[in-house]
Design a protein around this motif. Structure first.
Motif, short mmCIF file in Angstrom:
data_model
loop_
_atom_site.label_atom_id
_atom_site.label_comp_id
_atom_site.label_asym_id
_atom_site.label_seq_id
_atom_site.Cartn_x
_atom_site.Cartn_y
_atom_site.Cartn_z
N ASP A 102 -34.10 12.62 -8.74
CA ASP A 102 -34.28 13.38 -9.97
C ASP A 102 -35.51 14.28 -9.93
OD1 ASP A 102 -36.08 11.28 -10.13
OD2 ASP A 102 -34.97 10.24 -11.70
N PHE A 103 -36.26 14.26 -8.83
CA PHE A 103 -37.37 15.21 -8.68
C PHE A 103 -37.07 16.24 -7.59
CE2 PHE A 103 -38.29 11.75 -5.75
CZ PHE A 103 -38.63 12.42 -4.59
N GLY A 104 -35.95 16.08 -6.90
CA GLY A 104 -35.58 17.00 -5.83
C GLY A 104 -34.39 17.86 -6.24
N ARG A 105 -33.46 18.06 -5.30
CA ARG A 105 -32.27 18.86 -5.59
C ARG A 105 -31.36 18.17 -6.60
NH1 ARG A 105 -28.72 19.04 -1.40
NH2 ARG A 105 -27.75 20.93 -2.17
N GLY A 106 -31.50 16.85 -6.69
CA GLY A 106 -30.60 16.10 -7.56
C GLY A 106 -29.25 15.84 -6.93
N ALA A 107 -29.08 16.30 -5.70
CA ALA A 107 -27.77 16.18 -5.05
C ALA A 107 -27.94 16.09 -3.54
CB ALA A 107 -26.88 17.36 -5.41
N THR A 108 -27.11 15.28 -2.93
CA THR A 108 -26.93 15.29 -1.48
C THR A 108 -25.54 15.85 -1.23
OG1 THR A 108 -28.33 13.33 -1.23
CG2 THR A 108 -26.86 13.87 0.61
N THR A 109 -25.43 16.81 -0.31
CA THR A 109 -24.14 17.46 -0.07
C THR A 109 -23.80 17.44 1.41
OG1 THR A 109 -25.24 19.62 -0.02
CG2 THR A 109 -24.27 18.94 -2.10
N VAL A 110 -22.55 17.17 1.71
CA VAL A 110 -22.03 17.14 3.08
C VAL A 110 -20.79 18.02 3.12
CG1 VAL A 110 -21.06 15.68 4.89
CG2 VAL A 110 -22.93 14.81 3.45
N GLY A 111 -20.73 18.94 4.07
CA GLY A 111 -19.63 19.90 4.13
C GLY A 111 -18.34 19.34 4.70
N ASP A 112 -17.43 20.25 5.01
CA ASP A 112 -16.11 19.88 5.52
C ASP A 112 -16.16 19.60 7.03
OD1 ASP A 112 -15.16 20.48 2.98
OD2 ASP A 112 -14.53 22.51 3.54
N ASN A 113 -15.18 18.83 7.49
CA ASN A 113 -14.92 18.63 8.92
C ASN A 113 -16.10 17.98 9.65
OD1 ASN A 113 -12.42 20.09 8.59
ND2 ASN A 113 -13.66 21.96 8.60
N GLY A 114 -16.86 17.17 8.95
CA GLY A 114 -17.98 16.46 9.59
C GLY A 114 -17.51 15.24 10.34
N HIS A 115 -18.27 14.88 11.37
CA HIS A 115 -17.97 13.68 12.17
C HIS A 115 -19.27 12.90 12.30
CE1 HIS A 115 -15.61 11.96 15.86
NE2 HIS A 115 -15.91 11.04 14.96
N PHE A 116 -19.33 11.75 11.61
CA PHE A 116 -20.56 10.98 11.52
C PHE A 116 -20.32 9.61 12.15
CE2 PHE A 116 -20.17 13.98 8.05
CZ PHE A 116 -21.31 14.74 8.23
N LEU A 117 -20.90 9.40 13.32
CA LEU A 117 -20.64 8.19 14.08
C LEU A 117 -21.46 7.02 13.55
CD1 LEU A 117 -19.33 10.43 15.79
CD2 LEU A 117 -19.97 9.14 17.82
#
Length: 277
Positions: A102-117
């Motif tokens: 609530d003191f930063g962007r207020g959001a975490t965003t992850v785009g399309d077609n990501g691959h997170f192992l």
């Protein structure tokens, strides 16, 4: 993928959650009341989706992933913040992604077609682009920006507020303390630039003529016989017709007061790039 939505009897989906068409929720999953899951997404089993989290379409989420947990920040006062994950992402075992602060962007965003192992961690207020691959054990601190088509090798750690430019490649086991320019390769404990990501540029369809311009621009930018500001201005003038070189210049000029651009190895301003042209 099944056409009908299926929720296993041993899963918990709390009232208020939005579940799209064809979603598959396996046993022992827990989906919170402020969660939205897009069409065709599959939670295999033992997945926790909490907080104000939105997951896109056709994602696959593997066991023990925890998405939308509160930020690991003592400055966060508990306000409503969000996590948004795009379409067609693969999220492997034990991945964690936190909501914003609530003191930063207020959001975490992850785009399309990501691959997170497995065991990837994406902290609060990060902004991750499209077509990003993070291999096992990658750890991101808060407020990090990652561009499109970025590859990050296993067991790498990235300091808060760092920016990673489009098409950059980070070698496994790297410790990233400063910004990584677009199209670069970096590596090392307290990482440094190791040249341009020629293979990645070719795969992304960057024309050969533009790759050659970028490599020449790189040598000028990091020529230690002149101040960096002078080098940036020289590249700006000599490569004004190169869209890709200008993206690097614009990235460097957009630095905040707390940021610095990773330099090449001391005494090595050349672009090695495995000798590829």
């Amino acid at each position: 993928m099944q056409d009908e939505t299926f929720i296993h009897p041993l899963a918990i989906v709390e009232p208020g959650a939005g579940i799209g068409a064809g979603v598959q929720i396996g046993p022992f999953c827990h989906v919170g009341p402020d969660v939205t899951i897009g069409d065709g997404t599959r939670l295999i089993s033992h997945v926790v989706v909490a907080g104000a989290t939105t997951i896109g379409r056709n994602c696959t989420i593997h066991p023990q992933a925890v998405l939308g947990g509160p930020p690991q920040s003592t400055g966060h006062k508990g306000g409503r913040t969000t996590l948004t994950i795009g379409d067609n992402c693969i999220i492997r075992e034990f991945v964690s992604m936190n909501t914003g602060t609530d003191f930063g962007r207020g959001a975490t965003t992850v785009g399309d077609n990501g691959h997170f192992l497995a065991y990837v961690h994406i902290a609060h207020d990060c902004a991750i682009g499209n077509n990003v691959t993070m291999t096992n054990g990658v750890t991101l601190a808060g407020h990090i920006e990652v561009g499109d088509f970025v590859g990050i090798g296993g067991l790498s750690a990235i300091h808060q507020f760092v920016r990673i430019g489009h098409n950059a490649f980070i070698a496994g086991g790297s410790m990233i303390l400063g910004d990584v320019i677009p199209y670069a390769m970096v590596g090392g404990n307290r990482a440094t630039l190791r040249g341009m990501n020629v293979v990645g540029m070719k795969r992304s369809g960057v024309p050969k003529a533009e790759i050659l311009k970028l490599r020449r621009a790189y040598r000028i930018l990091f020529d230690r016989t002149r101040p960096l500001a002078e080098n940036i201005e020289r590249v700006r003038e000599e490569f004004a017709d190169s869209v890709y070189s200008m993206k690097v210049v614009d990235f460097m000029l957009a630095r905040g007061k707390r940021q610095f651009t990773l330099p090449p190895l001391k005494g090595a301003a050349d672009d090695d790039a495995d000798g590829q042209d």
